[in-house]
Design a protein around this motif. Sequence first.
Motif, PDB file in Angstrom:
ATOM      1  N   ALA A   1       7.719   3.531  -2.006  1.00  0.00           N
ATOM      2  CA  ALA A   1       6.556   3.478  -2.896  1.00  0.00           C
ATOM      3  C   ALA A   1       5.968   2.079  -2.926  1.00  0.00           C
ATOM      4  O   ALA A   1       6.633   1.093  -2.571  1.00  0.00           O
ATOM      5  N   LEU A   2       4.735   1.997  -3.367  1.00  0.00           N
ATOM      6  CA  LEU A   2       4.045   0.734  -3.592  1.00  0.00           C
ATOM      7  C   LEU A   2       4.925  -0.173  -4.457  1.00  0.00           C
ATOM      8  O   LEU A   2       5.443   0.261  -5.487  1.00  0.00           O
TER       9      LEU A   2
ATOM     10  N   SER B   1       5.297   8.007  -4.911  1.00  0.00           N
ATOM     11  CA  SER B   1       4.311   8.234  -3.855  1.00  0.00           C
ATOM     12  C   SER B   1       4.134   9.722  -3.629  1.00  0.00           C
ATOM     13  O   SER B   1       5.118  10.450  -3.502  1.00  0.00           O
TER      14      SER B   1
ATOM     15  N   CYS C   1      -3.719   6.193 -11.451  1.00  0.00           N
ATOM     16  CA  CYS C   1      -3.084   6.081 -10.139  1.00  0.00           C
ATOM     17  C   CYS C   1      -4.012   5.397  -9.142  1.00  0.00           C
ATOM     18  O   CYS C   1      -5.225   5.393  -9.297  1.00  0.00           O
TER      19      CYS C   1
ATOM     20  N   SER D   1       1.843  12.413  -1.150  1.00  0.00           N
ATOM     21  CA  SER D   1       0.992  12.563   0.022  1.00  0.00           C
ATOM     22  C   SER D   1       0.276  13.907  -0.084  1.00  0.00           C
ATOM     23  O   SER D   1       0.910  14.944  -0.298  1.00  0.00           O
TER      24      SER D   1
ATOM     25  N   ASN E   1       0.845  -1.192   0.000  1.00  0.00           N
ATOM     26  CA  ASN E   1       0.000   0.000   0.000  1.00  0.00           C
ATOM     27  C   ASN E   1       0.880   1.241   0.000  1.00  0.00           C
ATOM     28  O   ASN E   1       2.093   1.163   0.136  1.00  0.00           O
ATOM     29  N   THR E   2       0.251   2.376  -0.211  1.00  0.00           N
ATOM     30  CA  THR E   2       0.973   3.626  -0.415  1.00  0.00           C
ATOM     31  C   THR E   2       1.139   4.369   0.905  1.00  0.00           C
ATOM     32  O   THR E   2       0.167   4.534   1.640  1.00  0.00           O
TER      33      THR E   2
ATOM     34  N   ASN F   1       7.840   3.006  -8.925  1.00  0.00           N
ATOM     35  CA  ASN F   1       6.622   3.774  -8.677  1.00  0.00           C
ATOM     36  C   ASN F   1       6.945   5.007  -7.845  1.00  0.00           C
ATOM     37  O   ASN F   1       8.013   5.085  -7.229  1.00  0.00           O
TER      38      ASN F   1
ATOM     39  N   SER G   1      -5.190   5.465  -5.130  1.00  0.00           N
ATOM     40  CA  SER G   1      -5.164   6.366  -3.981  1.00  0.00           C
ATOM     41  C   SER G   1      -5.873   5.752  -2.784  1.00  0.00           C
ATOM     42  O   SER G   1      -6.793   4.953  -2.931  1.00  0.00           O
TER      43      SER G   1
ATOM     44  N   SER H   1      -0.388   6.522  -5.261  1.00  0.00           N
ATOM     45  CA  SER H   1       0.662   5.747  -5.904  1.00  0.00           C
ATOM     46  C   SER H   1       0.605   6.036  -7.401  1.00  0.00           C
ATOM     47  O   SER H   1      -0.424   5.822  -8.035  1.00  0.00           O
TER      48      SER H   1
END
Length: 160
Positions: A55-56, A84, A107, A86, A46-47, A82, A109, A123
Amino acid sequence: MSETSDNSETLKIKFQLEIEEDGWPPIAAEILHGVRQKDDEVRIENTPFFVWGLALGDIVRTQALDNTDTYLFSELTAVSGNSSVSIIIRENNVLSGLKQQFDNFGCYSEYGEFGTTKMLAVSVPAKTDYNHIRTYLDDLEARDVISYAELCLGELSSGS
């Protein structure tokens, strides 16, 4: 610990966070989920909302914590490419539109609330054209709709 549909062992990985003088981030540790790859290595599933440089799909080394089903992050061992991002949501009425737009960008989310702070963890797949996403984020930030941080920039495509 649980099992995924392909019998891969899923784990919780704890990432200690350094809280700044301004009280950010609002939590001392973030728990991410992962799938065991081999003895002490886990693929992040998970992100992150707060963990920088992750990252994922990245692979991390972990250590077991005593008497718990949670493992402690040790080090990053392989990157997925990948990215990330926020996002702090400053206007409550934009959440569904944000999630839809990130879906349109290709993406993934995740939504989370930390006290009164509402956030999206996004992600961005390695082959996605990040320039369009950054333009979108910059526009929203300029209008004070969101604030964002690029936690991890992987193999970003310029769309060329």
